[in-house]
Design a protein around this motif. Structure first.
Motif, mmCIF file in Angstrom:
data_model
loop_
_atom_site.group_PDB
_atom_site.id
_atom_site.type_symbol
_atom_site.label_atom_id
_atom_site.label_comp_id
_atom_site.label_asym_id
_atom_site.label_seq_id
_atom_site.Cartn_x
_atom_site.Cartn_y
_atom_site.Cartn_z
ATOM 1 N N ALA A 68 3.283 -11.285 3.280
ATOM 2 C CA ALA A 68 3.942 -10.878 2.385
ATOM 3 C C ALA A 68 3.901 -9.468 1.634
ATOM 4 C CB ALA A 68 4.357 -11.722 1.025
ATOM 5 N N TYR A 69 2.699 -9.334 1.324
ATOM 6 C CA TYR A 69 2.263 -8.012 1.000
ATOM 7 C C TYR A 69 2.342 -6.882 1.760
ATOM 8 C CZ TYR A 69 -0.801 -4.120 -0.132
ATOM 9 O OH TYR A 69 -1.569 -2.593 -0.223
ATOM 10 N N ARG A 70 2.069 -7.073 2.971
ATOM 11 C CA ARG A 70 2.124 -5.997 4.015
ATOM 12 C C ARG A 70 3.427 -5.632 4.445
ATOM 13 N NH1 ARG A 70 -2.287 -4.747 7.112
ATOM 14 N NH2 ARG A 70 -4.443 -5.847 6.984
ATOM 15 N N ILE A 71 4.605 -6.836 4.436
ATOM 16 C CA ILE A 71 5.713 -6.539 4.642
ATOM 17 C C ILE A 71 6.484 -5.784 3.635
ATOM 18 C CG2 ILE A 71 8.160 -7.604 4.660
ATOM 19 C CD1 ILE A 71 6.983 -9.849 6.486
ATOM 20 N N GLN A 72 6.248 -6.028 2.169
ATOM 21 C CA GLN A 72 6.797 -5.332 1.150
ATOM 22 C C GLN A 72 6.302 -4.033 1.144
ATOM 23 O OE1 GLN A 72 9.554 -7.841 0.505
ATOM 24 N NE2 GLN A 72 9.247 -6.763 -1.366
ATOM 25 N N ASP A 73 4.872 -3.679 1.691
ATOM 26 C CA ASP A 73 4.291 -2.590 1.183
ATOM 27 C C ASP A 73 4.891 -1.553 2.347
ATOM 28 O OD1 ASP A 73 2.486 -0.791 0.101
ATOM 29 O OD2 ASP A 73 0.964 -1.219 1.746
ATOM 30 N N THR A 74 5.204 -2.218 3.550
ATOM 31 C CA THR A 74 5.654 -1.160 4.558
ATOM 32 C C THR A 74 7.315 -0.980 4.513
ATOM 33 O OG1 THR A 74 5.693 -2.994 6.085
ATOM 34 C CG2 THR A 74 3.569 -1.655 5.906
ATOM 35 N N ARG A 75 7.987 -1.922 3.724
ATOM 36 C CA ARG A 75 9.538 -1.888 4.078
ATOM 37 C C ARG A 75 9.978 -1.172 2.819
ATOM 38 N NH1 ARG A 75 11.411 -5.908 7.219
ATOM 39 N NH2 ARG A 75 10.477 -6.058 9.138
ATOM 40 N N SER A 76 9.137 -0.887 1.802
ATOM 41 C CA SER A 76 9.631 -0.259 0.456
ATOM 42 C C SER A 76 9.641 1.269 0.774
ATOM 43 C CB SER A 76 8.889 -0.599 -0.514
ATOM 44 O OG SER A 76 9.013 0.020 -1.837
ATOM 45 N N ASP A 77 10.730 1.660 0.488
ATOM 46 C CA ASP A 77 10.510 3.505 0.586
ATOM 47 C C ASP A 77 9.548 4.062 -0.503
ATOM 48 O OD1 ASP A 77 12.286 3.475 2.752
ATOM 49 O OD2 ASP A 77 14.091 3.449 1.497
ATOM 50 N N GLN A 78 9.677 3.206 -1.501
ATOM 51 C CA GLN A 78 8.695 3.746 -2.654
ATOM 52 C C GLN A 78 7.232 3.747 -2.312
ATOM 53 O OE1 GLN A 78 10.158 2.840 -6.758
ATOM 54 N NE2 GLN A 78 8.439 2.020 -7.105
ATOM 55 N N PHE A 79 6.970 2.772 -1.716
ATOM 56 C CA PHE A 79 5.397 2.433 -1.738
ATOM 57 C C PHE A 79 4.569 3.063 -0.552
ATOM 58 C CE2 PHE A 79 6.173 -2.030 -3.235
ATOM 59 C CZ PHE A 79 6.033 -1.875 -4.689
ATOM 60 N N ASP A 80 3.574 3.789 -0.843
ATOM 61 C CA ASP A 80 2.702 4.476 0.056
ATOM 62 C C ASP A 80 1.603 3.074 0.816
ATOM 63 O OD1 ASP A 80 3.744 6.808 -0.272
ATOM 64 O OD2 ASP A 80 2.010 7.149 -1.853
ATOM 65 N N ALA A 81 1.900 2.946 2.042
ATOM 66 C CA ALA A 81 1.109 1.731 2.440
ATOM 67 C C ALA A 81 -0.547 1.906 2.296
ATOM 68 C CB ALA A 81 1.243 1.673 3.956
ATOM 69 N N ILE A 82 -1.097 0.936 1.841
ATOM 70 C CA ILE A 82 -2.534 0.611 1.423
ATOM 71 C C ILE A 82 -2.905 -0.375 2.154
ATOM 72 C CG2 ILE A 82 -4.396 0.285 0.076
ATOM 73 C CD1 ILE A 82 -2.994 2.019 -1.904
ATOM 74 N N GLU A 83 -4.074 -0.172 3.124
ATOM 75 C CA GLU A 83 -4.948 -1.254 3.930
ATOM 76 C C GLU A 83 -5.565 -2.157 2.697
ATOM 77 O OE1 GLU A 83 -5.876 -3.660 7.113
ATOM 78 O OE2 GLU A 83 -4.535 -2.054 6.773
ATOM 79 N N PRO A 84 -4.905 -3.514 2.847
ATOM 80 C CA PRO A 84 -5.834 -4.420 1.564
ATOM 81 C C PRO A 84 -7.121 -4.763 2.106
ATOM 82 C CG PRO A 84 -4.501 -5.766 3.485
ATOM 83 C CD PRO A 84 -4.221 -4.331 3.747
ATOM 84 N N LEU A 85 -7.894 -4.872 0.903
ATOM 85 C CA LEU A 85 -9.401 -5.230 0.858
ATOM 86 C C LEU A 85 -9.509 -6.906 1.071
ATOM 87 C CD1 LEU A 85 -12.320 -4.203 0.536
ATOM 88 C CD2 LEU A 85 -12.044 -4.481 -1.867
ATOM 89 N N VAL A 86 -9.942 -7.243 2.035
ATOM 90 C CA VAL A 86 -10.023 -8.669 2.440
ATOM 91 C C VAL A 86 -11.442 -8.936 2.690
ATOM 92 C CG1 VAL A 86 -9.293 -10.821 3.508
ATOM 93 C CG2 VAL A 86 -7.534 -9.132 2.931
ATOM 94 N N LEU A 87 -12.359 -9.692 1.853
ATOM 95 C CA LEU A 87 -13.659 -9.886 2.071
ATOM 96 C C LEU A 87 -14.168 -11.165 2.173
ATOM 97 C CD1 LEU A 87 -14.918 -7.044 -0.386
ATOM 98 C CD2 LEU A 87 -14.740 -6.846 2.097
ATOM 99 N N GLU A 88 -15.190 -11.540 2.840
ATOM 100 C CA GLU A 88 -15.876 -12.833 2.637
ATOM 101 C C GLU A 88 -16.119 -13.153 1.252
ATOM 102 O OE1 GLU A 88 -16.351 -15.143 4.933
ATOM 103 O OE2 GLU A 88 -16.042 -14.360 6.895
ATOM 104 N N ASP A 89 -16.763 -12.215 0.528
ATOM 105 C CA ASP A 89 -17.362 -12.009 -0.652
ATOM 106 C C ASP A 89 -16.895 -10.853 -1.662
ATOM 107 O OD1 ASP A 89 -18.090 -13.216 -3.224
ATOM 108 O OD2 ASP A 89 -20.344 -12.296 -2.838
ATOM 109 N N ILE A 90 -15.991 -11.095 -2.491
ATOM 110 C CA ILE A 90 -15.578 -9.625 -3.317
ATOM 111 C C ILE A 90 -16.490 -9.465 -4.084
ATOM 112 C CG2 ILE A 90 -13.540 -8.781 -4.697
ATOM 113 C CD1 ILE A 90 -11.685 -10.858 -3.600
ATOM 114 N N ASP A 91 -17.270 -8.189 -3.642
ATOM 115 C CA ASP A 91 -18.351 -7.606 -4.657
ATOM 116 C C ASP A 91 -17.946 -6.595 -5.258
ATOM 117 O OD1 ASP A 91 -19.993 -5.445 -2.935
ATOM 118 O OD2 ASP A 91 -19.021 -6.827 -1.712
ATOM 119 N N GLU A 92 -18.623 -5.987 -6.379
ATOM 120 C CA GLU A 92 -18.243 -4.958 -7.037
ATOM 121 C C GLU A 92 -18.488 -3.704 -6.151
ATOM 122 O OE1 GLU A 92 -19.388 -2.809 -11.202
ATOM 123 O OE2 GLU A 92 -20.508 -4.442 -10.961
#
Length: 340
Positions: A212-236
């Motif tokens: 849903a994020y990717r669709i809304q991110d790319t379909r909106s004229d207002q948004f600049d697409a950003i590659e999401p950060l998807v990790l095994e373990d979200i570290d600082e």
């Protein structure tokens, strides 16, 4: 043929034997039980397990009144969860308990692993007490409760997918909920929303948040697409590298510590940047984001379970169905109208 006594008379068996066979009591020989069940099916007779549970519990407790018991099954002990997950589970249970009271049922929680409670032991307890309805709380890992004797139970799972066995479920509408969040951020004037997800969480929900994020991110004229950060373990460190490289002006994540990492990077929230928590119950402090409505999930799950019992809908459904509850947006101090 409307009564057990009529069925017993037609089969030349005692009332007790027929009653026990209809309730799958182990004292009845397999051949006799199959004969009774076959005759009952042909005669259109349907055993009412709620009445059976009522009588069983009244005999057990010696009470003169009883509302019926439904089991709420927790597959993990609370000490295995983060405090945020414990709050979520408490809300699911509170909603189920509330709906149970409204419908005339008592809810009792059973925690697997607690005091040696195994699946086999749970099965024995439920049968001895005549409890036929099970509401299963969410589990962090793929649960396996196939060893319960599902022929005599109705069950509802309160998360997206359970496959061992595949039961009907009620859960948040993750895809629609992300759409709600992204549209709200668009309305507030954000230009570069960035998503941060735990990989196992993403996979467990079949990538619905990310899709849903990717669709809304790319379909909106207002948004600049950003590659999401998807990790095994979200570290600082990984987050800060991503934040510096991608430059999001608002971050969406389940993890409230992400807000602190943003501020460490110089983000002033909400003046220069925003933070959207994808489950506001995860945060000890007020935040903007999504209320996944676990209380309502518990209520709806219990309601569906009682419906199954009234329909004599026992066993594993074919196919299993999913009821979804959309999240609602919560205004909080971590976003603002960027246009003003």
């Amino acid at each position: 043929m409307n009564s057990v006594r009529e069925l017993a008379k037609a089969l030349g068996l005692s009332h007790t034997t027929v009653s026990d066979a209809l309730r799958n009591k182990p004292r009845v020989k397999k051949e006799t039980r199959e004969r009774v069940l076959k005759a009952a099916k042909e005669a259109g007779y349907k055993h009412n397990p709620l009445a059976g549970a009522l009588m069983s519990e009244m005999r057990r407790s010696g009470a003169g009144s009883f509302r019926g018991v439904l089991a709420v099954v927790d597959l993990e002990s609370s000490d295995q969860r983060l405090s945020a997950a414990r709050r979520y589970h408490r809300e699911v249970f509170a909603g189920a308990e509330e709906m149970g009271n409204e419908l005339g049922f008592k809810t009792e929680i059973f925690v697997l692993g607690s005091e040696g409670l195994t699946v086999a032991r749970l099965n024995t307890i439920l049968k001895s007490r005549g409890i036929r309805g099970l509401l299963i709380l969410p589990a962090a890992t793929a649960p396996d409760i196939r060893n319960l004797d599902w022929d005599v139970y109705a069950g509802i799972y309160t998360d997206y997918i359970i496959e061992r066995p595949a039961l009907d479920s009620v859960c948040s509408d993750h895809f629609r909920s992300m759409v709600v969040a992204m549209r709200k951020l668009e309305e507030l004037g954000y230009k570069r929303p960035g998503l941060v997800l735990h990989k196992a969480h993403d996979q467990r929900l079949l990538y619905r948040w990310e899709a849903a994020y990717r669709i809304q991110d790319t379909r909106s004229d207002q948004f600049d697409a950003i590659e999401p950060l998807v990790l095994e373990d979200i570290d600082e460190d990984s987050f800060k590298d991503w934040f510096e490289e991608e430059g999001p002006d608002v971050v969406l994540s389940h993890r409230p510590e992400v807000l602190e990492w943003m501020q460490d990077m110089g983000a002033q929230v909400p003046e220069t940047h925003g933070f959207c928590c994808l489950n506001v119950m995860n945060s000890e402090d007020p935040v903007s984001g999504l209320d996944l409505r676990p209380h309502l999930i518990g209520r709806r799950g219990l309601e569906l379970l009682v419906g199954q019992l009234h329909r004599n809908a026992y066993g594993i459904p074919d196919p299993a169905s999913t009821t979804t509850i959309p999240a609602i947006w919560i205004d909080g101090p971590t976003t603002r109208n960027m246009s003003s």
